[in-house]
Structure formats: structure tokens, C-alpha cells
Design a protein around this motif. Sequence first.
Motif, PDB file in Angstrom:
ATOM      1  N   LEU A 111       0.576  -1.120   0.125  1.00 57.15           N
ATOM      2  CA  LEU A 111       0.247  -0.222   0.496  1.00 57.15           C
ATOM      3  C   LEU A 111       1.002   1.142  -0.213  1.00 57.15           C
ATOM      4  O   LEU A 111      -0.003   2.049  -0.532  1.00 57.15           O
ATOM      5  N   VAL A 112       2.422   0.538   0.669  1.00 57.17           N
ATOM      6  CA  VAL A 112       3.306   2.576   0.414  1.00 57.17           C
ATOM      7  C   VAL A 112       3.111   2.976  -0.304  1.00 57.17           C
ATOM      8  O   VAL A 112       3.515   4.318  -1.466  1.00 57.17           O
ATOM      9  N   ILE A 113       3.783   1.263  -1.260  1.00 56.91           N
ATOM     10  CA  ILE A 113       4.518   1.548  -2.607  1.00 56.91           C
ATOM     11  C   ILE A 113       3.339   2.870  -4.288  1.00 56.91           C
ATOM     12  O   ILE A 113       4.040   2.680  -4.298  1.00 56.91           O
ATOM     13  N   LEU A 114       3.081   1.814  -3.292  1.00 61.02           N
ATOM     14  CA  LEU A 114       1.384   2.098  -4.680  1.00 61.02           C
ATOM     15  C   LEU A 114       0.668   3.835  -3.914  1.00 61.02           C
ATOM     16  O   LEU A 114       1.123   4.540  -5.101  1.00 61.02           O
ATOM     17  N   VAL A 115       1.104   3.895  -3.289  1.00 63.59           N
ATOM     18  CA  VAL A 115       0.580   5.379  -2.964  1.00 63.59           C
ATOM     19  C   VAL A 115       2.320   6.084  -3.179  1.00 63.59           C
ATOM     20  O   VAL A 115       1.745   7.684  -3.692  1.00 63.59           O
ATOM     21  N   VAL A 116       2.852   6.140  -3.380  1.00 61.96           N
ATOM     22  CA  VAL A 116       4.359   6.549  -3.573  1.00 61.96           C
ATOM     23  C   VAL A 116       4.603   7.028  -5.081  1.00 61.96           C
ATOM     24  O   VAL A 116       4.478   8.034  -5.809  1.00 61.96           O
ATOM     25  N   ARG A 117       3.800   6.010  -6.362  1.00 60.51           N
ATOM     26  CA  ARG A 117       3.845   5.779  -7.481  1.00 60.51           C
ATOM     27  C   ARG A 117       2.949   6.434  -7.407  1.00 60.51           C
ATOM     28  O   ARG A 117       2.672   7.597  -8.714  1.00 60.51           O
ATOM     29  N   PHE A 118       1.738   6.926  -7.190  1.00 63.19           N
ATOM     30  CA  PHE A 118       0.557   7.628  -7.910  1.00 63.19           C
ATOM     31  C   PHE A 118       0.684   9.299  -7.483  1.00 63.19           C
ATOM     32  O   PHE A 118       1.098   9.917  -8.166  1.00 63.19           O
ATOM     33  N   ALA A 119       1.203   8.866  -6.060  1.00 67.19           N
ATOM     34  CA  ALA A 119       2.207  10.485  -6.166  1.00 67.19           C
ATOM     35  C   ALA A 119       3.263  11.132  -7.166  1.00 67.19           C
ATOM     36  O   ALA A 119       2.994  11.896  -7.546  1.00 67.19           O
ATOM     37  N   ALA A 120       3.667  10.229  -7.437  1.00 66.54           N
ATOM     38  CA  ALA A 120       5.134  10.698  -8.230  1.00 66.54           C
ATOM     39  C   ALA A 120       4.557  10.252  -9.564  1.00 66.54           C
ATOM     40  O   ALA A 120       5.201  11.558 -10.158  1.00 66.54           O
ATOM     41  N   ARG A 121       3.355   9.673  -9.799  1.00 71.09           N
ATOM     42  CA  ARG A 121       2.813  10.222 -11.418  1.00 71.09           C
ATOM     43  C   ARG A 121       2.002  11.401 -11.514  1.00 71.09           C
ATOM     44  O   ARG A 121       2.004  12.005 -12.243  1.00 71.09           O
ATOM     45  N   ASN A 122       1.271  11.987 -10.282  1.00 67.22           N
ATOM     46  CA  ASN A 122       1.226  12.728  -9.967  1.00 67.22           C
ATOM     47  C   ASN A 122       1.271  14.297  -9.932  1.00 67.22           C
ATOM     48  O   ASN A 122       0.373  15.347  -9.308  1.00 67.22           O
ATOM     49  N   LYS A 123       2.648  14.181  -9.391  1.00 70.74           N
ATOM     50  CA  LYS A 123       3.238  15.774  -9.631  1.00 70.74           C
ATOM     51  C   LYS A 123       3.261  16.625 -10.640  1.00 70.74           C
ATOM     52  O   LYS A 123       3.725  15.333 -11.367  1.00 70.74           O
TER      53      LYS A 123
END
Length: 68
Positions: free
Chosen positions: A55-67
Motif C-alpha cells: 500500500l505504501v509503494i502504491l501511494v508513493v507511485r501515485f504521488a510520483a505520477r501526479n507530481k
Amino acid sequence: MEKEVLRSRQIGGPAVTSLLWLIFIAGAATNSIGGFTGLDHTFGMIAGGIAVVCLVILVVRFAARNKD
């Protein structure tokens, strides 16, 4: 247009995201159902820990994609 090109070049792309979701669901389900089925408490906690990491990795990937 440039943002779309950057999204498609993310490491692993949608295949890794799908795999992370599957592992997350399996770990969370194992942790949840483990108490009812008599699984060892340690095994349930390991499965829950794996779910949290995914879940943490998914949130980090989401945040990086929407940066922006």
C-alpha cells in the motif's frame, strides 16, 4: 502531451501496479481471514506487513505520477 510520455515511462508501468494491487489484496485477505481459520498469529502479521508495504509503494507511485 509531455506528461503522457512521462507516465508511460514510469518504472514497471501498469504491470507492476497491478501486481502490487494483487499482492496487497492477498496479504490483506490472509491477515483478515487468518484469525477465523486458525492461522498462526505470526503468519497473519507477516501477511499484514506485506499488505502495508504494498500500500505504501502504491501511494508513493501515485504521488510520483501526479507530481506537477
